[in-house]
Structures are given as structure tokens and as C-alpha cells.
Motif scaffolding. Structure first.
Motif, PDB file in Angstrom:
ATOM      1  N   LYS A   1      28.518  38.803  18.576  1.00  0.00           N
ATOM      2  CA  LYS A   1      27.347  38.534  19.405  1.00  0.00           C
ATOM      3  C   LYS A   1      27.670  38.518  20.899  1.00  0.00           C
ATOM      4  CE  LYS A   1      24.079  38.155  16.360  1.00  0.00           C
ATOM      5  NZ  LYS A   1      22.982  39.154  16.304  1.00  0.00           N
TER       6      LYS A   1
ATOM      7  N   TYR B   1      19.450  45.733  16.136  1.00  0.00           N
ATOM      8  CA  TYR B   1      20.415  45.169  17.082  1.00  0.00           C
ATOM      9  C   TYR B   1      20.691  43.696  16.784  1.00  0.00           C
ATOM     10  CZ  TYR B   1      22.998  45.835  21.433  1.00  0.00           C
ATOM     11  OH  TYR B   1      24.002  45.997  22.354  1.00  0.00           O
ATOM     12  N   THR B   2      19.789  43.058  16.043  1.00  0.00           N
ATOM     13  CA  THR B   2      19.980  41.650  15.690  1.00  0.00           C
ATOM     14  C   THR B   2      20.821  41.473  14.436  1.00  0.00           C
ATOM     15  OG1 THR B   2      17.954  41.582  14.348  1.00  0.00           O
ATOM     16  CG2 THR B   2      17.750  41.102  16.700  1.00  0.00           C
ATOM     17  N   THR B   3      21.232  42.566  13.783  1.00  0.00           N
ATOM     18  CA  THR B   3      21.968  42.472  12.519  1.00  0.00           C
ATOM     19  C   THR B   3      23.482  42.470  12.700  1.00  0.00           C
ATOM     20  OG1 THR B   3      21.926  44.883  12.214  1.00  0.00           O
ATOM     21  CG2 THR B   3      20.086  43.617  11.310  1.00  0.00           C
TER      22      THR B   3
ATOM     23  N   GLN C   1      15.250  45.612  16.194  1.00  0.00           N
ATOM     24  CA  GLN C   1      15.494  44.791  15.009  1.00  0.00           C
ATOM     25  C   GLN C   1      16.909  44.993  14.474  1.00  0.00           C
ATOM     26  OE1 GLN C   1      12.331  45.934  12.396  1.00  0.00           O
ATOM     27  NE2 GLN C   1      10.770  44.790  13.508  1.00  0.00           N
TER      28      GLN C   1
ATOM     29  N   THR D   1      27.910  37.520  13.618  1.00  0.00           N
ATOM     30  CA  THR D   1      28.004  36.468  14.633  1.00  0.00           C
ATOM     31  C   THR D   1      29.244  36.624  15.508  1.00  0.00           C
ATOM     32  OG1 THR D   1      26.874  34.996  13.094  1.00  0.00           O
ATOM     33  CG2 THR D   1      27.967  33.982  14.978  1.00  0.00           C
TER      34      THR D   1
ATOM     35  N   HIS E   1      24.058  41.655  21.696  1.00  0.00           N
ATOM     36  CA  HIS E   1      23.017  40.630  21.692  1.00  0.00           C
ATOM     37  C   HIS E   1      21.782  41.195  22.384  1.00  0.00           C
ATOM     38  CE1 HIS E   1      20.991  36.776  21.953  1.00  0.00           C
ATOM     39  NE2 HIS E   1      21.953  36.248  21.213  1.00  0.00           N
ATOM     40  N   VAL E   2      20.625  40.863  21.833  1.00  0.00           N
ATOM     41  CA  VAL E   2      19.379  41.400  22.376  1.00  0.00           C
ATOM     42  C   VAL E   2      19.194  41.017  23.844  1.00  0.00           C
ATOM     43  CG1 VAL E   2      16.865  41.406  22.112  1.00  0.00           C
ATOM     44  CG2 VAL E   2      18.326  41.413  20.097  1.00  0.00           C
TER      45      VAL E   2
END
Length: 674
Positions: A580, A572-574, A570, A577, A584-585
């Protein structure tokens, strides 16, 4: 009877030959029962089969030995199917942004009272001033508003603490406790508030009539109100609690406040205190009846800081210690976000670690540097979230005791700090770690800002921070005020471009090889001898198996590992942009990441059985179907008038005469829920 045809048949009774005994059936059965339990070359307590089988070429085939499940220990494949570790060309960027923090200026040159000057020499052992102190203290002693940008660890707290205490000690008539507040210092975190309060409290020993006080979250408001009722002259507070007392506590008198300080202003904004700070400034503007001096300090600058400065400061000078000539600029429009600045006594490293090897590499580094090495170290390790901190705390304690066989009370040398801890526990852990000669502090970014802990040798970052500025503040907990320090950053092979991004900001990191860190395992007493890759792999695999076996037998730690794994994904998604393409996951191998938390199962198994409840198909009853029909009839009735009601206020009227209007109407009907 028919005539004889002359053919004579020699018929003998058929006798079935006995079958040869073979272990083929036993091996086949063993394969079905325990497919993964065959370990070539490994001895087993189970009785061996005496049968022999031959291959197609007639030679004897190797016997396969069956191992009973209770005697079987799986071997972690840490070094198979890992991504290649990329290499970066040696950077041509020279770290010309590393600044000398100390100057030769003597404390005797400061225009402050003799008692305060003597206190600085005796209590704080000050003989020289840092560069930022030399530039800012004379300006603040003159009463001018000031905005300060300086690298972390350069002594910014003293920049405002010394002028505040000196100003109050020289007031006539003398300051009395009953007068109320004369100065307010606003800081983002509780730990930083304690630290600033302790510095000011020690400075006030030169003038005992000045009483400092602390207002922070986690404390009882009733006791703080009692403290304010008795009288506090210098208030050190976090924004939320200060705003509460300004509104709810009638005995808090701010009419005499002559100094307001915003420390770590960028962190105040990052934590979402912008509106609270503006609200506090408005209350000060309306309630203060004397001229007010304002000070804003930060290690980084941005457009948001500029906006906050325009609200809180008036005709302010700007001091940027990065500039060669340390020029002062009164024009706030000239502020620009500049490159990161590091102390010149800080050595920065990174190591590229595949996901499966992250946990054993972490434990190898901590065990050797903090506990096994002759010259033991003091280390702060930053983790991405609270769940990871809790998991690593349990794993570090377990591995040091069970695998590395470190005797003594290990727990006292391992402290933890995160936002879920009660305030007394946070303060206790912070003070314990400060008093340690060697040890490790496992923390989230709660400890990344402003904390001054002497003797920190290593800053260990288990993952890359989400904001580039946070890297600056994390490593700023070491190499403070002229001391030497080192930092190490763990990165995945897919994150290698983060090092390039830091290099473009003027931060140059040197590489440490992965096997140099795993090689620390060879210093364990059980694995003596010359180092080579095979022995290192064996040691790392042994450590990983030790962790995994402990997780299997300890349900509580197993649940912590699952929570930490989910929180890591979770977090890792923060990442912003703009980053990214690095974080990125989709770049993560989830099975390998699970291995880094000591989990043997595939993520699909434990994620399905833990956390989110499975979605069940809804079965509508007859009553629910009837209600749905009624609702549908109401919708159709509303459609006749062309009026819709939805989550947004107002009405929408559409004519249904033409076919084109009907199509448009149908499209809007889909978008609006009744």
C-alpha cells in the motif's frame, strides 16, 4: 423681479458626442458565451471584427478572434501539470538467478519406448532436453512421487506427459479404452487444459490405444459424460468440473488411476481451489485400488504449497532447478519461498509514464512494434481487468485505422482473451493468435499461466500485477525454452518503488525513456522529419484528440471508457497491504487517470451519471412512522427483562440495579440490534 447681481451666464445647449465603435462589447459577449473557445493564432471561418482597442499605454491591443462552438476543437494538455518522472540509481544487483534452460543431454539417453522416442524426434523435433526435463523425467519413470519447482517456460508439461504415456504404453495387458482412467492431470485454467491435452494427444500417436480426454468448465456436461462412457484413459481437467464428475457421473471409473498430476499448483491455490483439490484427493484415496504416483509442479513455492504437497504426496522427492547442484531433498520441511527466477534469454524493461500519457504511449508502442516496423512483432498485452481489455480492444482498432492509416484487415491481427468470453470463443481466439506471424493479444491474467505460444517477442504489462509472482508468470509467456524475448512494464511515477521491490527479489529491469516510445509516432507518414520534443508532443496531442473526439461521437465506446475507468480504480484497491505504500488510491490523480481512458470530463461528472444510483432521502409515511413506534415499544418491553435478541444466538442478561451496570447496559444496547 429681483435685482440683477451682475453675473452673466453663457449657457449653450448640450449635445451628446457620438460613441466610437468598439469590439469590446462583442469580445465580452463572446467570453460569456464561449469562454474556452479562443485559440490565439488559430484561423477561424467566422468573420473577424474590424474594431480596434487600445491598452493603457496607448498601443494597439491584439485582437481576440471568436471561434464558433461547432468549429472549435479543444486541445488536450497532455504535457502540463504532470508529476516529475523519478530516476532510480543503477542497481548493483546482478541477475544471478537467471538460469540456463537448455542442456546438451540427448533424447536417445531417455529410458523410454522406441516408438515414443521416435515420436519426440519427428513430431516435436526434440534433439535435447531442458534442464528440468533432464532432472525430473528419470525420477518419474521410476514411479517416485515428485515435487518440481522450475521457472516458467522451461518445459514442465513434458516432464509428466512423457512418463505417463510411456508407463501406459508398457502395461500388460495393453491399455484398452474401456478400462477407464489411468492418469489424471489437474490444471487451473481452460487454456492450460487445452494446451496440456494437445501435448498428450500428440504423444499418444506413438500408442493409439491410449485415449486422452478433456473435462473443463464451459463445455456441456452431457457430452463429457458420453465421452467418459465410451472410455478415457488420460483425463486433463479443471478442478471444478472434475469434482462434479467424480460425484455425479457413475461411469467415471477411477479404480485404476495410477498417476495424479497437479500442474501450476500455486495458481490452483490462488484461484481458491484448495478445498476442491483436497476433496478430490480424498475421493482418490478412497476410490483408487492400485499404488498411486503423485506429481506437483509450480514455478513458485509457499507455505500453502507445502501443505498441499503434504496431503497429496507421499515420500516425495523435491527438485529445485534453481540450486546449483540440483539437489534432491525428501524433507518437505525444508521448502522455502525463494527469489523469482527468470530465463537468461529474457530482456526486461520498464518505462515511467504519467497517467495522462498512458494511452498514447500504449498505442504508439503497439502500432510501431506490431504493425509499422519492418520487422513486425508478436505481442501479449496484460491489462488489470476485463473492462479495460474491452475498452483497449476498441481503441486500438479505431486508432490503427483512423489515425495510423494501416490498411488491410486489422481485426485478424488483434485478438482478445478474458474470463467473460464463452469457451468456444476463448479457444478460437487462442488458436488464431498462435497461428499469427505478427499481432497482439489483449488479455487479463487468464493468459498468464502455463500457455505455450511460439514466437512471442514482447510481453507488455499495462499495469503492475497485484501479486509479485504474477509478474514472473506474465513475462514467462516469452523467452520460452531457449528463445529470446522482451518485456515492458508501464509504471506511474508514484509506483517507482515497485522496480526496487523487484530488484530486491533478483529481477533487474532496465529503463526505457518515455520520449523514446512516444518518438515512434514520428514514424507515421504524416509526421516526417527530424525528431524533437516539440514535434513529439504535437504528435501525441494529435493522437489523444483523435481518441477523445471519437469517444464523444460514439456513445458505446464512451460507456466502455467509463466502465474501464471505474474498474481500474477498483482494481487499484486490490493490492496487498504490504504494498500500500506503493499502490494506494490516494496517490492517483483521478482526473489524469480519466484522461488515460480518453475522457474529457472530470470524473465527478460521469461517475455521478453512470453506475451507482444516487441516494435519495427517505420520506417516511404515516404508516411507517406508526410501525416504528410499535417496534420501539417492543424494544422497551424487552429492556425491562434485560433480554436482547440479535444476529448472534443466545441471550444477554444484565442487571440494572447499580448506576455502573446501567451504563454498561446502555453501551451494549447500542451494539446489539433488535
Amino acid at each position: 423681479m429681483a435685482d440683477d447681481d451682475g453675473i452673466v451666464l453663457n449657457l449653450t445647449p448640450f449635445v451628446e458626442k457620438p460613441k466610437k465603435k468598439s469590439n469590446e462589447a462583442g469580445i465580452h459577449r463572446a467570453k460569456e458565451i464561449n469562454k474556452n473557445h479562443f485559440v490565439p493564432g488559430k484561423k477561424s471561418s467566422a468573420p473577424e471584427s474590424t474594431g480596434k482597442s487600445k491598452g493603457k499605454d496607448g498601443r494597439k491591443a491584439k485582437e481576440r478572434k471568436y471561434i464558433d462552438p461547432k468549429d472549435f476543437t479543444p486541445i488536450s494538455t497532455l504535457f502540463n501539470k504532470n508529476p516529475d518522472i523519478p530516476t532510480l540509481p543503477e542497481s548493483s544487483v546482478k541477475s544471478n538467478l537467471q538460469k540456463v534452460v537448455f542442456t546438451s543431454d540427448n533424447v536417445d539417453d531417455l529410458l523410454i519406448g522406441p516408438r515414443l522416442k521416435g515420436n519426440l524426434k519427428e513430431q516435436f523435433k526434440f534433439s535435447t532436453l531442458t534442464h528440468v526435463q533432464k532432472l525430473t523425467i528419470p525420477t518419474l519413470l521410476q514411479g517416485q512421487d515428485l515435487m518440481i519447482k522450475s521457472p516458467t517456460g522451461s518445459g514442465k508439461t513434458m516432464c509428466y506427459a512423457i512418463p505417463i504415456v510411456d508407463k501406459l504404453s508398457k502395461l500388460v495387458p495393453a491399455v484398452s479404452r474401456s478400462d477407464g482412467a489411468y492418469a489424471v492431470v489437474i490444471v487451473p485454467t481452460r487454456e492450460l487444459a487445452f494446451q496440456a491435452f494437445n501435448v498428450i494427444q500428440d504423444l499418444c500417436k506413438s500408442c493409439i490405444s491410449i485415449v486422452p480426454g478433456l473435462l473443463i468448465g464451459g463445455e456441456k456436461c452431457k457430452s463429457e459424460k458420453g465421452r467418459l462412457r465410451k472410455g478415457v484413459n488420460i483425463i486433463v481437467a479443471t478442478p471444478g468440473r472434475l469434482a462434479y464428475h467424480l460425484k455425479e457421473t457413475a461411469c467415471l471409473d477411477i479404480s485404476r488411476v495410477c498417476v495424479v498430476v497437479l500442474d501450476e499448483a500455486d495458481k490452483l491455490l490462488d484461484m481458491g481451489f484448495a478445498n476442491t483439490i483436497r476433496e478430490i484427493i480424498t475421493i482418490f484415496d478412497n476410490g483408487i485400488s492400485v499404488p498411486r504416483q503423485s506429481v506437483l509442479l509450480s514455478a513458485t513455492l509457499s507455505s500453502d504449497i507445502k501443505d498441499l504437497a503434504s496431503v497429496s504426496l507421499k515420500n516425495a522427492a523435491f527438485i529445485d532447478t534453481e540450486e546449483e547442484n540440483s539437489k534432491k531433498d525428501n524433507k518437505m520441511d525444508s521448502l522455502k519461498k525463494q527469489e523469482l527466477v527468470m530465463p537468461n534469454s529474457l530482456q526486461q524493461y520498464y518505462v515511467t509514464v504519467p497517467a495522462k500519457l498512458r494511452l498514447v504511449s500504449l498505442l504508439s508502442f503497439i502500432a510501431y512494434k506490431v504493425f509499422l516496423k519492418k520487422q513486425k512483432s508478436k505481442m501479449i498485452m496484460f491489462a488489470p481487468n476485463i473492462m479495460t481489455v474491452k475498452f483497449l480492444l476498441a481503441v486500438v482498432k479505431m486508432s490503427l485505422a483512423k489515425y495510423f492509416n494501416i490498411a488491410g484487415d486489422i481485426a485478424k491481427n488483434i485478438q482478445v482473451l478474458h474470463g467473460d468470453m464463452p469457451q468456444p470463443d476463448r479457444l478460437k481466439a487462442f488458436e488464431k493468435f498462435k497461428s499469427l506471424e505478427h499481432g497482439v493479444l489483449l488479455s487479463t491474467d487468464v493468459a498468464a499461466r502455463g500457455l505455450d505460444i511460439k514466437g512471442v517477442d514482447w510481453i507488455f504489462q499495462y499495469s503492475c500485477p497485484t501479486q509479485t509472482e504474477d509478474y514472473l508468470h506474465r513475462v514467462g509467456r516469452t523467452a520460452r525454452i531457449g528463445e529470446e524475448g522482451k518485456s515492458l512494464l508501464f509504471i506511474l511515477p508514484s509506483e517507482i518503488n515497485y522496480v526496487t521491490m523487484l530488484s530486491n527479489s533478483g529481477v533487474v529491469l532496465s529503463e526505457i525513456k518515455l520520449f523514446d516510445i512516444l518518438g515512434f509516432l514520428m514514424d507515421k507518414k504524416l509526421l516526417k522529419g527530424s525528431k524533437n520534443d516539440l514535434k513529439i508532443e504535437k504528435a501525441a496531442t494529435s493522437l489523444q484528440n483523435c481518441i477523445e473526439e471519437y469517444l464523444v461521437t460514439t456513445d458505446e465506446l464512451h460507456q466502455k471508457a467509463i466502465r474501464a475507468y471505474k474498474s481500474y480504480i477498483q482494481s487499484y484497491t486490490t493490492y496487498p497491504t504490504a504494498q500500500k505504500d506503493i499502490f494506494h488510491v490516494k496517490f492517483l490523480h483521478l482526473g489524469h487517470v480519466a484522461k488515460s481512458f480518453g475522457l474529457r470530463e472530470a470524473p465527478t461528472k460521469f461517475v455521478a451519471s453512470f453506475g451507482r444510483m444516487p441516494v435519495k432521502r427517505r420520506h417516511e409515511s404515516a404508516e411507517q412512522k406508526e410501525n416504528a413506534k410499535k417496534l420501539n415499544l417492543q424494544k422497551q418491553a424487552a429492556l425491562k427483562d434485560g433480554v436482547f435478541s440479535g444476529p448472534r444466538p443466545g441471550k444477554l442478561k444484565v442487571g440494572l440495579k447499580s448506576t455502573s451496570n446501567k451504563k454498561k447496559f446502555a453501551q451494549k444496547k447500542k451494539k446489539i440490534r433488535i
